[in-house]
Design an enzyme around this catalytic site. Structure first.
Site, short mmCIF file in Angstrom:
data_model
loop_
_atom_site.label_atom_id
_atom_site.label_comp_id
_atom_site.label_asym_id
_atom_site.label_seq_id
_atom_site.Cartn_x
_atom_site.Cartn_y
_atom_site.Cartn_z
NE ARG A 153 7.98 0.73 -1.78
CZ ARG A 153 8.58 1.54 -0.96
NH1 ARG A 153 9.25 2.59 -1.43
NH2 ARG A 153 8.54 1.33 0.33
CE1 TYR A 196 2.47 -0.10 1.29
CE2 TYR A 196 3.96 0.27 -0.56
CZ TYR A 196 3.07 -0.54 0.12
OH TYR A 196 2.78 -1.77 -0.38
CB CYS A 252 -7.47 11.33 -13.80
SG CYS A 252 -7.14 11.35 -15.54
CE1 TYR A 301 7.49 -6.22 -1.70
CE2 TYR A 301 9.25 -4.84 -0.85
CZ TYR A 301 8.53 -6.01 -0.82
OH TYR A 301 8.85 -6.99 0.10
N1 LLP Z 1 8.93 -12.79 3.69
C1 LLP Z 1 7.62 -12.55 3.88
C2 LLP Z 1 6.79 -13.59 4.46
C3 LLP Z 1 7.07 -11.31 3.51
O1 LLP Z 1 5.78 -11.08 3.70
C4 LLP Z 1 7.91 -10.32 2.93
C5 LLP Z 1 7.37 -9.02 2.54
C6 LLP Z 1 9.28 -10.63 2.75
C7 LLP Z 1 9.75 -11.87 3.16
C8 LLP Z 1 10.24 -9.66 2.15
O2 LLP Z 1 10.44 -8.54 2.95
P1 LLP Z 1 11.55 -7.45 2.54
O3 LLP Z 1 12.90 -8.09 2.72
O4 LLP Z 1 11.32 -7.08 1.11
O5 LLP Z 1 11.31 -6.34 3.45
N2 LLP Z 1 4.94 -3.38 -0.84
C9 LLP Z 1 5.58 -2.89 0.35
C10 LLP Z 1 6.32 -3.98 1.11
C11 LLP Z 1 5.48 -5.20 1.44
C12 LLP Z 1 6.22 -6.27 2.19
C13 LLP Z 1 5.47 -7.53 2.23
N3 LLP Z 1 6.17 -8.65 2.74
C14 LLP Z 1 6.50 -1.72 -0.01
O6 LLP Z 1 6.56 -1.34 -1.18
O7 LLP Z 1 7.13 -1.14 0.87
#
Ligand code: LLP
Length: 411
Positions: free
Chosen positions: A310, A314, A340, A369
């Site tokens: 992360r 990001y 590296c 994540y």
């Molecule tokens: N529902 C759908 C259709 C989604 O695409 C996502 C996340 C969620 C629910 C859950 O969202 P949350 O409640 O976790 O915000 N890898 C990134 C975040 C990617 C989010 C993708 N979709 C990070 O580490 O910030």
């Protein structure tokens, strides 16, 4: 559930330094009671309405974590056949599984249908055609919602905004009615509801409210055309406080604002991920070396960007806390991994007390994540995961071995 007891940082009742010694580093460590508390917030906030909470298992797909969350009565939001497999193995009721994703393959669709999941969140006309065709071939009906892109802007990292104009996600807002009328004609499709997801790590309720207003309008238009919708799926996306000064709205506040918009009697689904698991999990790591270079102080840890990507991907901020409290003065420190690439860092220019070689650090709020996005880059075996409950620890993923690195390779 992190707190200092005397000079030792503890998770629930256990010293993190003890976990480091027992299981080695780097290791993901989760607090069971924090997961339960976070999930409970959602359950309570939803209780005035019918419906359920689907844990977005892309955030953390460890089998033990999923099993514990399924035991709380959660459903699951999945994005691949692999996630369906994991969820069923973890005991989720298939009738509480919803499946989103812009690129569902034939194999995944067939597997989802045969697994009798509740519904697909369909993201294109072509996907609907394929689901209809496969359902016909295997003599099943497919329940669907369309994922409608509500064209809402939100303040978050560009890579994780999903509900604004021009992203790959969902059905364009202006095509919503057309999609439902199209689906109505399909023999093997049963229309169940409507879905939207605007993005992730969103710290204001406003964009959710705007999306709700737009979805409500779409629902009215669709229902005016004789199509009844049973479910409204509001997606996930509520952010958490990674950094001092950030303020996340409570789940209660979010839902009460949304239920002013959605005053109808429908079944409501929410798909939170981050706000259930992020602050329940942390990455415990050891300082391997220290050095000063170009006037900068570095702590080199045994956790790298392959374990937690992360910060690299990001520019995400994770607070870093030494697990032993000392009185040393704070110095500007760069906490970096062993990989590296200059992009391999956990935190830059952090004011941290002096930590000795062999000291332990906790990279906080890495439960979402974190492990699920980790890789074996630089041929680094996947790290261990430990679940803590009161004063008990449980290994929920063994540290992988060098031999595991070669798994499935053919020489
Ligand atoms: N529902 C759908 C259709 C989604 O695409 C996502 C996340 C969620 C629910 C859950 O969202 P949350 O409640 O976790 O915000 N890898 C990134 C975040 C990617 C989010 C993708 N979709 C990070 O580490 O910030």
């Amino acid at each position: 559930m992190l707190q200092f007891k005397n000079n030792d940082l503890c998770i629930e009742q256990i010293k993190l330094s003890e976990i480091a010694i027992k299981y080695g580093t780097s290791t993901y460590v989760y607090s069971k009671s924090k997961i339960i508390k976070n999930f409970d917030n959602y359950k309570k906030a939803l209780s005035p309405k019918e419906g359920f909470i689907c844990f977005a298992c892309k955030t953390n797909s460890n089998g033990a974590i999923l099993k514990n969350i399924s035991k709380l009565g959660a459903g699951a939001d999945v994005t691949s056949g692999g996630e369906i497999y994991r969820c069923l193995r973890a005991g989720f009721d298939p009738l509480k599984v919803v499946y989103a994703g812009v690129g569902k393959t034939s194999e995944e669709i067939e597997y989802a249908l045969k697994s009798k999941i509740l519904m697909f969140n369909v993201e294109s006309f072509e996907e609907l055609d394929l689901i209809n065709k496969i359902a016909g071939r295997i003599k099943l009906k497919a329940k669907i919602s369309f994922r409608i892109n509500p064209y809402v802007e939100s303040e978050t990292h560009d890579y994780i905004i999903t509900g604004k104009k021009g992203t790959k996600f969902g059905i364009p807002y202006e095509d919503a009615l057309k999609a439902y009328l199209y689906a109505k004609k399909k023999k093997n499709i049963v229309i169940a509801g409507i879905h939207s997801h605007i993005g992730s790590q969103i710290l204001k309720t406003e964009p959710f409210k705007l999306a709700a207003q737009k979805i409500k309008k779409a629902v009215a238009e669709i229902e005016k055309n004789g199509i009844k919708l049973e479910y409204i799926n509001c997606g996930g996306g509520l952010g958490i406080e990674y950094e001092k000064g950030q303020k996340a709205p409570s789940v209660k506040q979010l839902m009460s604002e949304l239920f002013i918009v959605f005053d109808e009697d429908k079944k409501f689904i929410f798909e939170p991920g981050r706000s259930i698991i992020a602050n329940a999990g942390h990455l415990l790591t050891k300082v391997i070396y220290r050095k000063v270079s170009g006037g900068k102080s570095f702590l080199i840890t045994d956790a790298g960007m392959n374990d937690l990507i992360r910060p690299t991907l990001y520019k995400a901020y994770h607070e870093i806390i030494p697990v032993k409290k000392t009185n040393s003065k704070k110095i500007k420190t760069n906490v970096v991994g062993p990989i590296c690439e200059s992009g391999d860092f956990m935190g830059k220019d952090r004011m941290l007390p002096v930590v000795n070689q062999g000291g332990y650090l906790l990279i906080t709020c890495a439960g979402a994540y974190g492990a699920s996005m980790s890789s074996q880059y630089n041929s680094r075996p996947l790290i261990a995961e430990v679940l803590v409950e009161n004063n008990k620890t449980m290994l929920i993923r063994k540290r992988a071995s060098y031999k595991d690195l070669l798994l499935n390779e053919i020489k």
